[in-house]
Design an enzyme around this catalytic site. Structure first.
Site, PDB file in Angstrom:
ATOM      1  N   HIS A   1       0.829  -1.207   0.000  1.00  0.00           N
ATOM      2  CA  HIS A   1       0.000   0.000   0.000  1.00  0.00           C
ATOM      3  C   HIS A   1       0.864   1.257   0.000  1.00  0.00           C
ATOM      4  CE1 HIS A   1       0.956   0.885   4.215  1.00  0.00           C
ATOM      5  NE2 HIS A   1       0.791  -0.403   4.452  1.00  0.00           N
TER       6      HIS A   1
ATOM      7  N   GLU B   1      -2.826  -7.207   7.284  1.00  0.00           N
ATOM      8  CA  GLU B   1      -1.615  -6.934   8.059  1.00  0.00           C
ATOM      9  C   GLU B   1      -1.433  -7.956   9.172  1.00  0.00           C
ATOM     10  OE1 GLU B   1       1.332  -6.070   8.402  1.00  0.00           O
ATOM     11  OE2 GLU B   1       1.231  -3.875   8.439  1.00  0.00           O
TER      12      GLU B   1
ATOM     13  N   TYR C   1      -0.435  -7.401  15.280  1.00  0.00           N
ATOM     14  CA  TYR C   1       0.668  -7.063  16.177  1.00  0.00           C
ATOM     15  C   TYR C   1       0.255  -6.987  17.642  1.00  0.00           C
ATOM     16  CZ  TYR C   1       3.307  -5.896  11.957  1.00  0.00           C
ATOM     17  OH  TYR C   1       3.951  -5.946  10.745  1.00  0.00           O
TER      18      TYR C   1
END
Length: 236
Positions: free
Chosen positions: A13, A88, A91
């Site tokens: 991106h 993604e 995390y």
């Protein structure tokens, strides 16, 4: 003669507001492209529209969907598919924190030197191994789908995130996951892999059509040899 399979064009991106602020966004909602990222997305569309791709597959996150929109505007007949498995890395508690702060965490060294053992902390935190496995599975399944629908010479675009793309490249090169931090892909860069029944071929890696990313840049990490988790903001 080696049989040909579809070519996947992996696009990271464009630069996001979190990239510019040196924050690890993860899967936090509302992370958009900044002005630079929007310009990058427009330039990317001009680069890719002449191919043209058989399909566009994107992470569901806003910054990826904004990156492919100019391409879809230019090629309204190209179908768009949302693929959760190329989202993604999760995390966990690291999401939303400054990269400079994270570089002081003990886990940072594990992520740098032994990522196959790294599991991100907190609820929903993912291991780097699990991230790679889901992403590689997704690409290989999309290869089969695109070949079935459009033939072995087709190519298609996959818009995803820095660590996701690096892990897919590592798999294609037969690299151990512990070496994937040696790979760099800047925002809105193009990485192309042609898969065959015998082996993948890496055709492009982190190609932005520019040499700006080679200029020295300020790095927010603790050591000059560290890779920036999440992929970094690219050239200033």
């Amino acid at each position: 003669m080696v049989a040909v399979m579809p070519t996947v064009i992996l696009v990271r991106h464009g630069r996001s507001t979190a990239n510019a602020e040196k924050v690890l966004a993860g899967r936090l909602p509302g992370v958009a492209l900044d002005e630079t990222g929007r310009d990058q997305a427009g330039a990317l569309a001009a680069r890719l529209a002449g191919l043209p791709p058989a399909a566009v597959v994107t992470s569901p996150l806003q910054r990826c969907r904004e990156t492919v929109q100019p391409l879809l505007d230019a090629l309204p007949d190209v179908p768009l598919h949302i693929e959760e498995r190329i989202s993604e890395c999760a995390y966990g508690d690291w999401s939303g924190r400054k990269i400079a702060e994270l570089a002081d965490e003990p886990l940072w060294g594990v992520v740098q030197r032994y990522p196959s053992a790294a599991v991100f902390p907190g609820e929903g935190g993912e291991s780097v191994r699990a991230m790679q496995a889901r992403a590689v599975d997704a690409v290989r399944e999309w290869n089969a789908r695109i070949e079935e629908s459009h033939g072995p010479d087709a190519l298609y675009v996959v818009c995803s995130h820095g660590d996701i793309i690096k892990s897919i490249v590592a798999d294609a090169l037969g690299m151990h996951l512990d070496l994937f931090q040696r790979i760099a892909v800047d925002p809105c860069s193009v990485t192309a892999i042609r898969y065959t029944p015998e082996r993948p071929f890496l055709l492009r890696l982190g190609d932005t059509g520019s040499l700006d990313s080679l200029r020295p840049r300020e790095r927010p990490t603790a050591a000059p040899g560290d890779a920036e988790v999440g992929g970094g903001a690219g050239a200033p």
